[in-house]
Scaffold this motif. Structure first.
Motif, PDB file in Angstrom:
ATOM      1  N   THR A  65     -11.653 -66.244  -7.375  1.00 30.37           N
ATOM      2  CA  THR A  65     -11.619 -65.066  -8.246  1.00 30.37           C
ATOM      3  C   THR A  65     -12.733 -65.100  -9.289  1.00 30.37           C
ATOM      4  OG1 THR A  65      -9.217 -64.868  -7.957  1.00 30.37           O
ATOM      5  CG2 THR A  65     -10.184 -63.766  -9.866  1.00 30.37           C
ATOM      6  N   VAL A  66     -13.017 -66.276  -9.833  1.00 30.74           N
ATOM      7  CA  VAL A  66     -13.983 -66.358 -10.945  1.00 30.74           C
ATOM      8  C   VAL A  66     -15.235 -67.134 -10.551  1.00 30.74           C
ATOM      9  CG1 VAL A  66     -12.170 -66.179 -12.686  1.00 30.74           C
ATOM     10  CG2 VAL A  66     -12.866 -68.437 -11.873  1.00 30.74           C
TER      11      VAL A  66
ATOM     12  N   MET B  78     -16.749 -68.832 -22.965  1.00 29.39           N
ATOM     13  CA  MET B  78     -16.452 -68.908 -21.535  1.00 29.39           C
ATOM     14  C   MET B  78     -15.023 -69.390 -21.302  1.00 29.39           C
ATOM     15  SD  MET B  78     -17.871 -71.525 -18.659  1.00 29.39           S
ATOM     16  CE  MET B  78     -16.739 -72.725 -19.389  1.00 29.39           C
ATOM     17  N   GLY B  79     -14.620 -70.456 -22.003  1.00 26.56           N
ATOM     18  CA  GLY B  79     -13.266 -70.969 -21.835  1.00 26.56           C
ATOM     19  C   GLY B  79     -12.206 -69.937 -22.171  1.00 26.56           C
ATOM     20  N   ILE B  80     -12.438 -69.177 -23.231  1.00 25.42           N
ATOM     21  CA  ILE B  80     -11.482 -68.136 -23.627  1.00 25.42           C
ATOM     22  C   ILE B  80     -11.375 -67.057 -22.560  1.00 25.42           C
ATOM     23  CG2 ILE B  80     -11.121 -66.254 -25.277  1.00 25.42           C
ATOM     24  CD1 ILE B  80     -12.300 -68.137 -27.426  1.00 25.42           C
ATOM     25  N   LEU B  81     -12.510 -66.549 -22.125  1.00 23.56           N
ATOM     26  CA  LEU B  81     -12.502 -65.439 -21.167  1.00 23.56           C
ATOM     27  C   LEU B  81     -11.889 -65.849 -19.834  1.00 23.56           C
ATOM     28  CD1 LEU B  81     -16.027 -63.885 -21.846  1.00 23.56           C
ATOM     29  CD2 LEU B  81     -13.820 -63.160 -22.754  1.00 23.56           C
ATOM     30  N   LEU B  82     -12.230 -67.039 -19.348  1.00 23.11           N
ATOM     31  CA  LEU B  82     -11.681 -67.474 -18.066  1.00 23.11           C
ATOM     32  C   LEU B  82     -10.182 -67.736 -18.153  1.00 23.11           C
ATOM     33  CD1 LEU B  82     -14.401 -69.904 -16.647  1.00 23.11           C
ATOM     34  CD2 LEU B  82     -13.992 -67.515 -16.059  1.00 23.11           C
ATOM     35  N   MET B  83      -9.742 -68.367 -19.238  1.00 25.36           N
ATOM     36  CA  MET B  83      -8.313 -68.676 -19.362  1.00 25.36           C
ATOM     37  C   MET B  83      -7.481 -67.403 -19.442  1.00 25.36           C
ATOM     38  SD  MET B  83      -6.015 -71.023 -19.400  1.00 25.36           S
ATOM     39  CE  MET B  83      -6.724 -72.608 -19.870  1.00 25.36           C
ATOM     40  N   VAL B  84      -7.914 -66.444 -20.233  1.00 26.70           N
ATOM     41  CA  VAL B  84      -7.158 -65.185 -20.327  1.00 26.70           C
ATOM     42  C   VAL B  84      -7.197 -64.446 -18.996  1.00 26.70           C
ATOM     43  CG1 VAL B  84      -7.067 -62.933 -21.459  1.00 26.70           C
ATOM     44  CG2 VAL B  84      -7.500 -64.981 -22.809  1.00 26.70           C
ATOM     45  N   ARG B  85      -8.333 -64.484 -18.325  1.00 26.75           N
ATOM     46  CA  ARG B  85      -8.439 -63.810 -17.019  1.00 26.75           C
ATOM     47  C   ARG B  85      -7.461 -64.379 -15.998  1.00 26.75           C
ATOM     48  NH1 ARG B  85      -7.937 -62.285 -12.835  1.00 26.75           N
ATOM     49  NH2 ARG B  85      -9.370 -61.372 -11.308  1.00 26.75           N
ATOM     50  N   LEU B  86      -7.241 -65.682 -16.027  1.00 24.71           N
ATOM     51  CA  LEU B  86      -6.408 -66.321 -15.016  1.00 24.71           C
ATOM     52  C   LEU B  86      -4.939 -66.444 -15.416  1.00 24.71           C
ATOM     53  CD1 LEU B  86      -8.846 -69.187 -13.963  1.00 24.71           C
ATOM     54  CD2 LEU B  86      -8.393 -67.038 -12.763  1.00 24.71           C
ATOM     55  N   THR B  87      -4.606 -66.088 -16.641  1.00 25.99           N
ATOM     56  CA  THR B  87      -3.214 -66.194 -17.089  1.00 25.99           C
ATOM     57  C   THR B  87      -2.657 -64.814 -17.460  1.00 25.99           C
ATOM     58  OG1 THR B  87      -4.021 -66.776 -19.318  1.00 25.99           O
ATOM     59  CG2 THR B  87      -3.430 -68.585 -17.832  1.00 25.99           C
ATOM     60  N   ARG B  88      -2.943 -64.369 -18.657  1.00 27.78           N
ATOM     61  CA  ARG B  88      -2.336 -63.121 -19.130  1.00 27.78           C
ATOM     62  C   ARG B  88      -2.791 -61.911 -18.328  1.00 27.78           C
ATOM     63  NH1 ARG B  88       2.063 -61.262 -20.688  1.00 27.78           N
ATOM     64  NH2 ARG B  88       2.282 -63.140 -21.974  1.00 27.78           N
TER      65      ARG B  88
ATOM     66  N   VAL C 279      -1.018 -74.512 -14.030  1.00 23.12           N
ATOM     67  CA  VAL C 279      -1.804 -75.712 -13.740  1.00 23.12           C
ATOM     68  C   VAL C 279      -3.092 -75.340 -13.002  1.00 23.12           C
ATOM     69  CG1 VAL C 279      -1.838 -77.863 -12.427  1.00 23.12           C
ATOM     70  CG2 VAL C 279       0.185 -77.239 -13.761  1.00 23.12           C
ATOM     71  N   ALA C 280      -2.998 -74.404 -12.060  1.00 20.86           N
ATOM     72  CA  ALA C 280      -4.197 -73.982 -11.334  1.00 20.86           C
ATOM     73  C   ALA C 280      -5.211 -73.353 -12.287  1.00 20.86           C
ATOM     74  CB  ALA C 280      -3.818 -72.996 -10.234  1.00 20.86           C
ATOM     75  N   ALA C 281      -4.747 -72.515 -13.217  1.00 19.53           N
ATOM     76  CA  ALA C 281      -5.655 -71.908 -14.197  1.00 19.53           C
ATOM     77  C   ALA C 281      -6.308 -72.977 -15.065  1.00 19.53           C
ATOM     78  CB  ALA C 281      -4.905 -70.902 -15.061  1.00 19.53           C
ATOM     79  N   LEU C 282      -5.510 -73.956 -15.496  1.00 23.34           N
ATOM     80  CA  LEU C 282      -6.037 -75.036 -16.332  1.00 23.34           C
ATOM     81  C   LEU C 282      -7.118 -75.826 -15.591  1.00 23.34           C
ATOM     82  CD1 LEU C 282      -6.114 -77.104 -18.624  1.00 23.34           C
ATOM     83  CD2 LEU C 282      -4.075 -78.166 -17.624  1.00 23.34           C
TER      84      LEU C 282
END
Length: 529
Positions: free
Chosen positions: A14-15, A93-103, A126-129
């Motif tokens: 996805t990313v 980058m960490g913020i954008l990817l984490m929000v994209r894969l979770t919320r 866990v996969a998002a992390l």
């Protein structure tokens, strides 16, 4: 944990493009920046003059602590000035990817569909992390490779890359906590980016108190990365602090995720008014509601930078006398140095409104792919009218923002020179960049109108304009490459005379490209809805 491997492959796919772009950007720009620094400051006298220039609160706020100021070297300069601008993009980058894969996955309903399959409840998180951690490690490795390639010491270069990676992971963990609090991806991103802005300000204020970093600096995760003191007095233990806090935040996010319903947030969204205002049911009203929070935050941040940059205008004479080669990098007029420096700063700051107007067009694309634009059209508005209303709102935000940034530069110079005439002069000078801002937004809209999937290509224009603005002189780029940046065609006001021809041409091109976008939008199918 069942299904973690499948979700890991899904999220990585996805990313994957975003990750590749981030890594390549670090891999290319880090060594280019170090080489540019070497060329701009070739000897110890030039470096020491640079250190004297930065010994003021405004410069410390924008760069970082001043390690080894009395014996300033190239690599001390990398640690003091460049390192922060590796940690900040890694954190974003960490913020954008984490929000994209979770919320964002929850908000779209995709996570609910995935959870209906035989997937363990911990597997998505866990996969998002793992994906965010891998992306952070990749940009950290790219940063290390970039400085190693240019001659950096191996232990210090590894420490710099590790600090970059941990900055991405830590702020990704902050975003993971924010994603549990609110039920909207945009709000979660805003909360995490707000935390990054607070960390930047706290670090800056702490470093102003003490140039080596005060007690206040230690309340900022950005300071933890800087306090490794790579290339000056390397120490690893601040990275342990970053890693520990990141682990604690990620564990908290996992715990909070099981204290709420899927799709909901710990903080319930307000019910809002029973009836929408008349402005909200129009495209521009909806756009304003969606964009005003992020645009306001960016305006405040850019305005602070504008004032700080303006305050540096009177600190240049000593530096230029020590290292005249800086004129090869920044076009400065020795007969009117403050005015020419102010013109260059306006160019740098204009990149902010340019990026925001392109991101606003990208948000219109998001509204289309999510189906909300289709709903607006079903409500009785044509797609052209909806798109024009959206563009009008973007212009209403970005054009005044450019003038406000000019005011900020003027206020900064006024503070340094005690001449209030700079304030209106810089505000008027900043308006010369409006055609270039409009052209960048029109390019994005034309690509979007022809095909929604083409719209992200507009970021190439923003990236290239940034490269030309910051590195064009040092890299010795030919005129035809420089001319690909719309900002390059704007005269360096107020030090240069305004030339109407390029501004008129860019304005006409913007109108034509908007018409192309409207034509394409009318002829194609909507991506959703």
């Amino acid at each position: 944990m069942k299904g973690t491997g499948y979700l890991l492959r899904l999220y990585a796919r996805t990313v994957r493009r975003q990750m590749l772009i981030w890594v390549l950007a670090f891999l290319l720009l880090v060594p280019a920046s170090v080489v540019a620094i070497k060329e701009a400051y070739p000897d110890s006298a030039a470096l020491q003059a640079r250190a004297q220039l930065l010994d003021n609160p405004a410069a410390v706020m924008m760069t970082g602590p001043m390690f080894d100021q009395d014996h300033y070297t190239l690599w001390a300069m990398v640690a003091n000035e460049l390192a922060l601008y590796l940690y900040l993009p890694a954190a974003i980058m960490g913020i954008l990817l984490m929000v994209r894969l979770t919320r964002a996955e929850e908000e779209s309903g995709r996570l609910e569909m995935v959870r209906s399959l035989p997937v363990g409840r911990h597997a998505p998180a866990v996969a998002a992390l793992v994906v965010v951690a891998a992306a952070s490690a990749a940009v950290g490795a790219a940063a290390s490779a970039g400085v190693l390639f240019t001659g950096g010491a191996v232990p210090d270069s590894i420490a710099l890359g590790s600090a970059t990676a941990l900055s991405g992971l830590l702020f990704g963990a902050i975003a993971a906590v924010a994603a549990q609090i609110t039920e909207h991806a945009g709000t979660a991103s805003g909360m995490a980016l707000g935390a990054l802005a607070v960390a930047f300000m706290v670090r800056g204020l702490g470093d102003v108190i003490d140039r080596q970093g005060s007690w206040l600096s230690w309340f900022s995760p950005l300071a933890w990365a800087q306090q490794t003191r790579a290339y000056v007095d390397l120490r690893w233990w601040p990275l342990v602090l970053s890693l520990g806090v990141a682990a604690l935040l990620l564990a908290s996010a996992m715990t909070l995720a099981h204290r709420r319903d899927l799709g909901a947030g710990l903080r319930s969204a307000s019910a809002g008014r029973a009836d929408a205002s008349r402005g909200l049911v129009r495209p521009q009203g909806l756009a304003n509601r969606l964009l005003r929070g992020s645009f306001t935050a960016w305006l405040i941040g850019l305005l602070l930078f504008a004032v700080a940059f303006g305050m540096l205008a009177t600190s240049l004479e000593d530096m230029i006398s020590e290292m005249p080669m800086v004129q090869d990098w920044i076009p400065l007029d020795l007969d009117d140095m403050v005015r020419s420096f102010a013109a260059v700063i306006l160019t740098f700051l204009t990149l902010g409104p340019v990026g925001l107007i392109v991101s606003g067009v990208m948000r219109l694309r998001t509204e289309e792919t999510s189906g909300r634009l289709g709903g607006m059209i079903l409500g009785g508005r044509s797609r052209q009218r909806a798109a024009l209303g959206w563009l009008g709102l973007l212009a209403a935000w970005c054009f005044p923002m450019q003038g406000i940034l000019g005011l900020g530069v003027g206020v900064g110079i006024w503070t340094a020179t005690e001449d209030a005439a700079w304030v209106p002069e810089m505000a008027l000078a900043s308006l010369a960049y409006l055609p270039a801002i409009a052209l960048c937004g029109a390019i994005a809209f034309a690509l979007y109108g022809i095909e929604a999937r083409l719209a992200p290509l507009a970021w190439i224009v923003v990236i290239w304009a940034s490269v030309v603005a910051f590195l064009g002189g040092l890299l010795g780029l030919p005129d035809w490459l420089l001319g690909l940046s719309p900002l390059h065609h704007v005269p360096l006001v107020p030090s240069a005379q305004v030339e109407a021809v390029p501004l008129v041409v860019m304005s006409l091109l913007a109108v034509v490209l908007v018409a192309v976008g409207l034509w394409g939008l009318r002829r194609r199918d909507l991506a959703g809805g």
